[in-house]
Design an enzyme around this catalytic site. Structure first.
Site, short mmCIF file in Angstrom:
data_model
loop_
_atom_site.label_atom_id
_atom_site.label_comp_id
_atom_site.label_asym_id
_atom_site.label_seq_id
_atom_site.Cartn_x
_atom_site.Cartn_y
_atom_site.Cartn_z
CD GLU A 115 -7.39 5.00 3.17
OE1 GLU A 115 -7.08 3.80 3.20
OE2 GLU A 115 -7.40 5.64 2.10
CE1 TYR B 80 -2.48 1.53 2.95
CE2 TYR B 80 -4.56 1.63 4.15
CZ TYR B 80 -3.85 1.79 2.98
OH TYR B 80 -4.49 2.22 1.84
CG ASP C 23 -2.42 -1.28 0.21
OD1 ASP C 23 -1.45 -1.28 -0.57
OD2 ASP C 23 -3.57 -0.97 -0.15
#
Ligand code: SF4
Length: 354
Positions: free
Chosen positions: A34, A117, A135
């Protein structure tokens, strides 16, 4: 579970992209993916992700690595603060949480570099916490589903409320990843492939044949353009490189000393001034090796490289974190910004002044 959620999860079971970080439950690997995926395409990330895990198979190994080693492995991926912060966060996990990625979202959110996020993506995928990830792709999808009449940055709360209402409490990770996949492969910024989309019946923009109108565009400031010059300073068989200060843009990377040209200043004078201000060395900028153009997300530069003759002075860290004299062949051992690396093929391999 809402009908939309059911359709999304069914679609994901059949169509999920096969990605290396989806073959693991290891929260460290999911977290790493991520971090790498922020602002970066999947295809670019995969080789970096695989190289990284070969060198740092565990979070403990990241914590033990030096910043230079980390940045070298990250070289070319951009947004280097991500790598610096990830290393610091791993160190914190080792020191304060016995090397285990915190299960508690609140604790996880205190780690360096973990924004909303990353928090939602990692916690939902690794620990099944019902946190919607938001996102750019997901904001675009929801803006179209709901036909939101303002740019996404102005309607974050209805987007968040919609996601929170629909996220699957049992499979929040799959819910988020399904939306990520639809955003990357179907609900594209231009020409969305609505006929392939599992959400088309729930999508207002599609139903009104207005998908191409949404999301409403954000107001953009024009991207500034800078002119810069750098000096490739030779002394004997060595070149001078300097390290950028750790915090800030391209922080911790090595470069040829130099900087932005002042109004009315020539590239030659800029190099001579910048090298003196940055590392305290007097040089004569003798010959241009070429001009490199490079576009970053928020600005673009044209950067002229100059071969410089060393005149006098011992390097100092006046406006840099460190400096080194190195041979040409050692250039590849250090992490450089892409614009600097574009200069490498234009340089002589030995001192042109001897
Ligand atoms: Fe996007 Fe089209 Fe699907 Fe609507 S139907 S979410 S516009 S791909």
């Amino acid at each position: 579970m809402t009908t939309l959620t059911r359709k999304l999860l069914q679609w994901y079971r059949k169509r999920a992209r096969k990605l290396p970080w989806r073959e693991t439950n290891d929260p460290y690997r999911i977290w790493l993916s991520e971090v790498m995926l922020q602002q970066t395409q999947v295809d670019t990330v995969i080789p970096y992700y695989e190289r990284w895990l070969k060198k740092y198979p565990t979070l403990q190994k990241v914590a033990q690595a030096s910043e230079d080693e980390i940045l070298k492995l990250w070289e070319g991926l951009g947004y280097y603060a991500r790598a610096r912060n990830f290393r610091k966060a791993c160190q914190e996990v080792v020191e304060r949480y016995q090397g285990k990625v915190p299960l508690d979202p609140q604790v996880f959110s205190t780690l360096k570099g973990v924004g909303p996020y990353t928090l939602a993506a990692v916690q939902s995928i690794a620990f099944q916490k019902s946190l919607p990830a938001m996102d750019g792709n997901i904001k675009r999808i929801v803006s179209r589903l709901l036909r939101l009449d303002e740019p996404p940055s102005k309607v974050l709360s209805p987007i968040g409320a919609f996601l929170q209402k629909n996220i699957s409490p049992k499979q929040p990770g799959d819910f988020n990843q399904a939306l990520m996949d639809i955003g990357a492969t179907i609900c594209l910024p231009k020409n969305p492939k609505c006929l392939l989309c599992p959400l088309s019946l729930d999508c207002e923009a599609f139903q009104f044949k207005q998908a191409h109108f949404y999301p409403i565009a954000e107001e953009k400031n024009p991207r500034p353009h800078y002119r810069a010059a750098v000096g490739v300073v030779w002394k004997g068989d060595k070149l001078l490189i300097s390290k950028r200060k750790s915090e800030g843009f391209l922080g911790g990377l090595w470069e040829f000393p130099g900087g932005k040209m002042k109004m009315g200043e020539s590239a030659k004078l800029c190099v001579e001034r910048e090298v003196k201000e940055e590392v305290g060395v007097e040089v004569e900028a003798v010959k241009s090796v070429g001009v490199i153009e490079h576009a970053y997300t928020h600005f673009s530069i044209e950067m002229e490289g100059f071969l410089c003759r060393y005149l006098k002075g011992k390097p100092q860290t006046l406006d840099c974190a460190d400096w080194k004299w190195i041979s040409f062949s050692e250039l590849k051992k250090f992490a450089f910004p892409t614009a600097n690396r574009k200069l490498f093929p234009l340089l002589p391999k030995t001192n042109p002044f001897e």
